[in-house]
Every structure is written in structure tokens, then in C-alpha cells.
Design a protein around this motif. Structure first.
Motif, PDB file in Angstrom:
ATOM      1  N   TRP A 199      15.027  13.100  -1.382  1.00  0.00           N
ATOM      2  CA  TRP A 199      14.577  12.726  -2.729  1.00  0.00           C
ATOM      3  C   TRP A 199      13.136  12.193  -2.693  1.00  0.00           C
ATOM      4  N   VAL A 200      12.832  11.379  -1.686  1.00  0.00           N
ATOM      5  CA  VAL A 200      11.470  10.843  -1.547  1.00  0.00           C
ATOM      6  C   VAL A 200      10.495  11.975  -1.253  1.00  0.00           C
ATOM      7  N   GLN A 201      10.848  12.815  -0.293  1.00  0.00           N
ATOM      8  CA  GLN A 201       9.960  13.922   0.093  1.00  0.00           C
ATOM      9  C   GLN A 201       9.614  14.775  -1.123  1.00  0.00           C
ATOM     10  N   GLN A 251       0.838  -1.202   0.000  1.00  0.00           N
ATOM     11  CA  GLN A 251       0.000   0.000   0.000  1.00  0.00           C
ATOM     12  C   GLN A 251       0.872   1.251   0.000  1.00  0.00           C
ATOM     13  N   THR A 252       0.397   2.298  -0.647  1.00  0.00           N
ATOM     14  CA  THR A 252       1.079   3.599  -0.556  1.00  0.00           C
ATOM     15  C   THR A 252       0.044   4.629  -0.129  1.00  0.00           C
ATOM     16  N   ASP A 253       0.409   5.893  -0.170  1.00  0.00           N
ATOM     17  CA  ASP A 253      -0.555   6.947   0.183  1.00  0.00           C
ATOM     18  C   ASP A 253      -1.766   6.840  -0.751  1.00  0.00           C
ATOM     19  N   PRO A 254      -2.951   6.612  -0.205  1.00  0.00           N
ATOM     20  CA  PRO A 254      -4.147   6.430  -1.046  1.00  0.00           C
ATOM     21  C   PRO A 254      -4.427   7.639  -1.955  1.00  0.00           C
ATOM     22  N   ALA A 255      -3.857   8.787  -1.622  1.00  0.00           N
ATOM     23  CA  ALA A 255      -4.074   9.973  -2.469  1.00  0.00           C
ATOM     24  C   ALA A 255      -3.401   9.830  -3.839  1.00  0.00           C
ATOM     25  N   ARG A 256      -2.413   8.950  -3.928  1.00  0.00           N
ATOM     26  CA  ARG A 256      -1.710   8.797  -5.206  1.00  0.00           C
ATOM     27  C   ARG A 256      -2.388   7.730  -6.066  1.00  0.00           C
ATOM     28  N   VAL A 257      -3.541   8.086  -6.560  1.00  0.00           N
ATOM     29  CA  VAL A 257      -4.253   7.150  -7.426  1.00  0.00           C
ATOM     30  C   VAL A 257      -3.538   7.060  -8.773  1.00  0.00           C
ATOM     31  N   THR A 294       1.824  12.292   0.138  1.00  0.00           N
ATOM     32  CA  THR A 294       2.435  12.739   1.390  1.00  0.00           C
ATOM     33  C   THR A 294       3.125  11.536   2.028  1.00  0.00           C
ATOM     34  N   PRO A 295       4.447  11.535   2.085  1.00  0.00           N
ATOM     35  CA  PRO A 295       5.152  10.372   2.626  1.00  0.00           C
ATOM     36  C   PRO A 295       4.646   9.966   4.011  1.00  0.00           C
ATOM     37  N   GLU A 296       4.313  10.944   4.844  1.00  0.00           N
ATOM     38  CA  GLU A 296       3.857  10.624   6.210  1.00  0.00           C
ATOM     39  C   GLU A 296       2.573   9.793   6.219  1.00  0.00           C
ATOM     40  N   LYS A 297       1.868   9.769   5.099  1.00  0.00           N
ATOM     41  CA  LYS A 297       0.640   8.959   5.042  1.00  0.00           C
ATOM     42  C   LYS A 297       0.877   7.620   4.344  1.00  0.00           C
ATOM     43  N   CYS A 298       2.153   7.290   4.130  1.00  0.00           N
ATOM     44  CA  CYS A 298       2.489   6.101   3.349  1.00  0.00           C
ATOM     45  C   CYS A 298       3.343   5.138   4.182  1.00  0.00           C
ATOM     46  N   PRO A 299       2.981   3.862   4.239  1.00  0.00           N
ATOM     47  CA  PRO A 299       3.772   2.904   5.026  1.00  0.00           C
ATOM     48  C   PRO A 299       5.177   2.643   4.467  1.00  0.00           C
ATOM     49  N   VAL A 300       5.440   3.115   3.252  1.00  0.00           N
ATOM     50  CA  VAL A 300       6.797   2.948   2.703  1.00  0.00           C
ATOM     51  C   VAL A 300       7.766   3.941   3.364  1.00  0.00           C
ATOM     52  N   TRP A 301       7.220   5.064   3.755  1.00  0.00           N
ATOM     53  CA  TRP A 301       8.081   6.123   4.320  1.00  0.00           C
ATOM     54  C   TRP A 301       8.859   5.670   5.560  1.00  0.00           C
ATOM     55  N   GLY A 348       6.953  13.928  -8.707  1.00  0.00           N
ATOM     56  CA  GLY A 348       8.146  13.823  -9.550  1.00  0.00           C
ATOM     57  C   GLY A 348       8.630  12.386  -9.723  1.00  0.00           C
ATOM     58  N   ILE A 349       8.320  11.531  -8.753  1.00  0.00           N
ATOM     59  CA  ILE A 349       8.688  10.116  -8.888  1.00  0.00           C
ATOM     60  C   ILE A 349       7.434   9.253  -8.739  1.00  0.00           C
ATOM     61  N   GLY A 350       7.510   8.065  -9.301  1.00  0.00           N
ATOM     62  CA  GLY A 350       6.411   7.114  -9.130  1.00  0.00           C
ATOM     63  C   GLY A 350       6.657   6.263  -7.894  1.00  0.00           C
ATOM     64  N   CYS A 351       5.617   5.598  -7.422  1.00  0.00           N
ATOM     65  CA  CYS A 351       5.761   4.796  -6.201  1.00  0.00           C
ATOM     66  C   CYS A 351       6.732   3.623  -6.392  1.00  0.00           C
ATOM     67  N   LEU A 352       6.719   2.984  -7.558  1.00  0.00           N
ATOM     68  CA  LEU A 352       7.636   1.862  -7.755  1.00  0.00           C
ATOM     69  C   LEU A 352       9.084   2.338  -7.748  1.00  0.00           C
ATOM     70  N   GLU A 353       9.276   3.508  -8.325  1.00  0.00           N
ATOM     71  CA  GLU A 353      10.613   4.111  -8.333  1.00  0.00           C
ATOM     72  C   GLU A 353      11.052   4.397  -6.892  1.00  0.00           C
ATOM     73  N   CYS A 354      10.103   4.883  -6.120  1.00  0.00           N
ATOM     74  CA  CYS A 354      10.369   5.229  -4.722  1.00  0.00           C
ATOM     75  C   CYS A 354      10.707   3.979  -3.900  1.00  0.00           C
ATOM     76  N   LYS A 355      10.034   2.886  -4.214  1.00  0.00           N
ATOM     77  CA  LYS A 355      10.214   1.660  -3.423  1.00  0.00           C
ATOM     78  C   LYS A 355      11.518   0.927  -3.737  1.00  0.00           C
ATOM     79  N   GLN A 356      12.036   1.128  -4.957  1.00  0.00           N
ATOM     80  CA  GLN A 356      13.181   0.325  -5.386  1.00  0.00           C
ATOM     81  C   GLN A 356      14.383   0.390  -4.427  1.00  0.00           C
ATOM     82  N   GLY A 361      10.144  14.147  -4.411  1.00  0.00           N
ATOM     83  CA  GLY A 361       9.531  13.401  -5.516  1.00  0.00           C
ATOM     84  C   GLY A 361       8.077  13.035  -5.261  1.00  0.00           C
ATOM     85  N   CYS A 362       7.760  12.685  -4.026  1.00  0.00           N
ATOM     86  CA  CYS A 362       6.402  12.265  -3.681  1.00  0.00           C
ATOM     87  C   CYS A 362       5.457  13.467  -3.705  1.00  0.00           C
ATOM     88  N   THR A 363       5.862  14.531  -3.018  1.00  0.00           N
ATOM     89  CA  THR A 363       4.958  15.685  -2.878  1.00  0.00           C
ATOM     90  C   THR A 363       4.758  16.447  -4.187  1.00  0.00           C
TER      91      THR A 363
HETATM   92 FE1  SF4 Z   1       4.757   6.347  -0.643  1.00  0.00          FE
HETATM   93 FE2  SF4 Z   1       6.961   6.818  -2.044  1.00  0.00          FE
HETATM   94 FE3  SF4 Z   1       4.606   6.551  -3.275  1.00  0.00          FE
HETATM   95 FE4  SF4 Z   1       5.086   8.701  -1.815  1.00  0.00          FE
HETATM   96  S1  SF4 Z   1       6.158   8.090  -3.671  1.00  0.00           S
HETATM   97  S2  SF4 Z   1       3.224   7.478  -1.780  1.00  0.00           S
HETATM   98  S3  SF4 Z   1       6.320   7.836  -0.164  1.00  0.00           S
HETATM   99  S4  SF4 Z   1       5.709   4.999  -2.133  1.00  0.00           S
END
Ligand code: SF4
Ligand code: TRP
Length: 376
Positions: A301-303, A267-273, A280-287, A310-318, A305-307
Motif C-alpha cells: 500500500w505504501v509503495q 522528514q520524508t522523501d524531499p521529492a514530495r514537495v 520513492t519510499p527508498e528515499k524516505c526515512p519513514v519506509w 495516491g496517499i499523502g505522507c501523513l496518511e502514510c505515517k499514521q 500510494g507513494c509512487t
Molecule cells: Fe515517505 Fe510515505 Fe511520504 Fe512516501 S508517502 S515519502 S514513504 S512518508
């Protein structure tokens, strides 16, 4: 006996996951560099617990734990046990399960026996176990108060001081005065270290000298302290605490493909459909995983890219996937030798049990003697 001796145990509830690693094992590995350590249960050393440094054993193979638990039970007030928060919580939470047993109520007494039977003074535990340690300290105090009493204690203590030799005797008196008159804790520690190092003393004298520093009783069972080390609480795949019962774990020595899959489907931040939605990284269990596995630059970079999407979630998780796999690499390598030949594990544990038993037997000889149970 006051030179630092660390003891810790873990309930073998199944295969170990990252929660065990970050919550305890990593700390155990570090502590063995600094102190004499005893750790109980099996399968550990793959993460670097070194049997040449730490004694690894199984609780039930050292029956002295049970003997001391029985004896401590005789002086453990039921009211103390009923007030332990973990007991109260569990009783409420698990109302449907039958936990109204004598053994369950006595869990902290058993834990006290685990520790006191080695006269360990440092116990790495989590916050949740601090109340157990507090009760165990009170039990030790009560034991010493009742059974450390002896006729003519003061004369015997003074005779023991003489046996230290004149230089050390003088220093002992000075340190004792500094503690008793000014509450100087450092003096107390220094005195204990000196007595501990005085190899020529009979054990009874050693206990008298420890006890005389603080009062008028022998110290048969020293009070252990919790060793609280900040251990990151590793979240599970769903952001809750990582636990087998929630089915949200990553195992130690899990294969890379499975780790990758688990994290990619997290799961990631539900706002990122959509990829273009900011999050918002603080709402994401990956953070929280980035907070454990990523340096500041990558967290920034996560902060960003996420907000900004700029980055996708898979990119963020790698990078998290890569870090967990890399962390497990040496663990797997070390474990292989033992998986190939489990008799190595049995030999280590057998040796650990034997070493642990010797230490436990020393304490029990004293305990039995103090309680009037030494018949030989
Ligand atoms: Fe979570 Fe990273 Fe996706 Fe942001 S970019 S919602 S921190 S996985
Ligand atoms: N109570 C600990 C747990 O729940 C396990 C434990 C038993 C322990 N005896 C101990 C820990 C003695 C430290 C010292 O994980």
C-alpha cells in the motif's frame, strides 16, 4: 557448565529507546525462554525481561568481575588489544577526547571477565562486538593452556572417566574418539552435555573431562560464542542510526502525543514537495519503519500510494504511529508497577546480584586454585 548459559549486558547510557528494544531487549526476552540467562544493569523488566527467568544484576555489585579482569589482564597481550577494531576506530574518531587510558584499551578484557566469570557460553551481541568475542575466546584458550596444565593430567583424566560409571565411561570414550578422529562436532557437544549432567563429579574432574575431549589441559574457562540474531536496525527520526547523541530517538514508554508529533514532523522523501508529487519510499526515512512495523499488504500500500501520489505522507505515517503506540502499551502497563514502587526494582536487582555472585564465586574459586592463589 556447558549447558547453555547466556550472558549479555548493556551500558546504561540513559533512558532506553526503540533502538535498545529492537536491537537487544526483544531478543533477550526471547532467549530467556530457551536458556539460563544473566543480564546486567537495571530498569529492564518493564519490556518483559522476567526476573523469575533471567538473573538481572549490576556489574559493579559483583566484584568478582574486577578480580577476574585483573587476572586476565596478566595474560592479555597488548598487541591483541591494540588490534581490536572498535579500539582503533574510537581512537581515530575521538582524537580530541582523552581515551588513551589503560581501562579503555582493556575494555575487551573487562568484557571477557564479565562473560567468563559465569562460564557463559552464549553471548548475544551485535556485529560490532564479534571481534571482542574473538579476542575473549583466545584469552580463555590462553588461560586454559597456561593454568589448566597439571602433572599427570592424562592419568587423572582417565581416573575421572572411571568415576563416570561403566556405561557413561564407554560412551565418553566413543564420543571423544569420534571428535578426535573424525572432527565430529556433534559428538563433542554430546559429550559435554553428558559431563555437564553428571552431577556426582567433582569440579576438577569435570574440567579434566571437558579438557581431555580436546587436548591435554583442564578447561577452567570455556570459550564463549557470539549469538548473532538478526535484529532489525531501527532508524532514527532522521534515517540515521537511532542514538541519543543524534537526538533522533523515540523513547520506550514515551507518551502517545509526543510519539505522534515526532513522526508527523519526520522528514520524508524531499521529492514530495506537494501532495501531488510522487515519491520513492527508498528515499524516505519513514519506509524503514514500515519495514519493521507493517505487514506485506501495508508495505505494498505504501509503495503504490507513494509512487503514484495516491496517499499523502501523513496518511502514510499514521499506521506507523499506531503500531509504535500499540507496541508500547503493554510495556507501559508492566512498568507502572515498578514506577509506583521502585523498591520492587531494588529487590529484584539485589536478588539478581546475589545469584550472580554465587555463580561468579564458584568460578573464582577454581581460577584462584588453578593460578596458585588459593590460600585457605
Ligand atoms: Fe515517505 Fe510515505 Fe511520504 Fe512516501 S508517502 S515519502 S514513504 S512518508
Ligand atoms: N560491550 C557492550 C556494549 O557496548 C556491553 C557489554 C559489556 C557486554 N560486557 C559485556 C555485552 C558482556 C555482552 C557481554 O554494549
Amino acid at each position: 557448565m556447558f549447558a547453555d548459559r547466556v550472558l549479555s549486558g548493556m551500558r546504561p547510557t540513559g533512558r532506553m529507546h526503540l533502538g535498545h528494544y529492537h536491537g537487544a531487549l526483544k531478543n533477550w526476552v526471547r532467549l530467556q525462554e530457551e536458556h539460563e540467562c544473566l543480564y546486567f544493569a537495571a530498569d529492564w523488566h518493564a519490556v518483559g525481561i522476567n526476573p523469575a527467568r533471567a538473573t538481572i544484576f549490576i556489574q559493579s555489585r559483583v566484584p568478582e568481575h574486577a578480580e577476574l579482569a585483573l587476572l586476565l589482564g596478566m595474560i592479555a597481550p597488548v598487541g591483541w588489544l591494540e588490534r581490536v577494531p572498535t579500539y582503533k576506530d574510537q581512537q581515530e574518531k575521538l582524537a580530541d577526547r582523552d581515551l588513551s587510558t589503560y581501562g579503555f584499551l582493556g575494555y575487551p578484557v573487562m568484557q571477557g571477565a564479565d562473560i567468563l566469570v559465569y562460564r557463559a557460553n552464549l553471548v548475544p551481541v551485535g556485529e560490532d562486538q564479534v571481534s571482542h568475542l574473538e579476542l575473549i575466546r583466545e584469552l580463555a584458550r590462553r588461560f586454559n593452556h597456561i593454568f589448566g596444565r597439571e602433572p599427570a593430567f592424562e592419568e587423572k583424566a582417565k581416573a575421572a572417566i572411571k568415576r563416570l560409571g561403566s556405561r557413561r565411561a564407554k560412551r565418553y570414550e566413543q564420543l571423544r574418539a569420534a571428535f578426535q578422529e573424525k572432527g565430529d562436532e556433534a559428538a563433542l557437544t554430546a559429550a559435554r552435555e553428558m559431563i555437564d549432567a553428571a552431577q556426582n563429579l567433582a569440579l576438577g574432574d569435570q574440567e579434566r573431562l571437558f579438557g581431555y575431549l580436546e587436548g591435554s589441559r583442564r578447561v577452567i574457562l570455556p570459550e564463549p560464542k557470539p549469538l548473532l540474531t538478526a535484529t532489525p536496525r531501527i532508524p532514527g527520526l532522521d534515517g540515521q542510526k537511532m542514538s541519543k547523541s543524534y537526538g533522533n530517538t523515540i523513547m520506550l514508554r514515551e507518551d502517545a502525543a509526543s510519539i505522534t508529533k515526532k513522526i508527523r514532523t519526520m522528514q520524508t522523501d524531499p521529492a514530495r514537495v506537494h501532495r501531488s508529487d510522487p515519491g520513492t519510499p527508498e528515499k524516505c526515512p519513514v519506509w524503514p519503519l514500515h519495514q519493521i512495523y507493517s505487514d506485506e499488504a501495508r508495505q505494498a500500500w505504501v509503495q503504490k500510494g507513494c509512487t503514484t501520489a495516491g496517499i499523502g505522507c501523513l496518511e502514510c505515517k499514521q499506521p506507523v504511529i499506531d503500531a509504535i503506540i500499540a507496541e508500547q502499551e503493554p510495556i507501559k502497563e508492566r512498568a507502572q508497577k515498578y514506577l509506583d514502587d521502585p523498591s520492587l526494582v531494588r529487590a529484584i536487582v539485589a536478588d539478581g546480584c546475589e545469584r550472580a555472585r554465587k555463580l561468579a564465586e564458584e568460578t573464582m574459586r577454581d581460577v584462584r586454585e588453578a593460578m596458585g592463589l588459593a590460600y585457605t
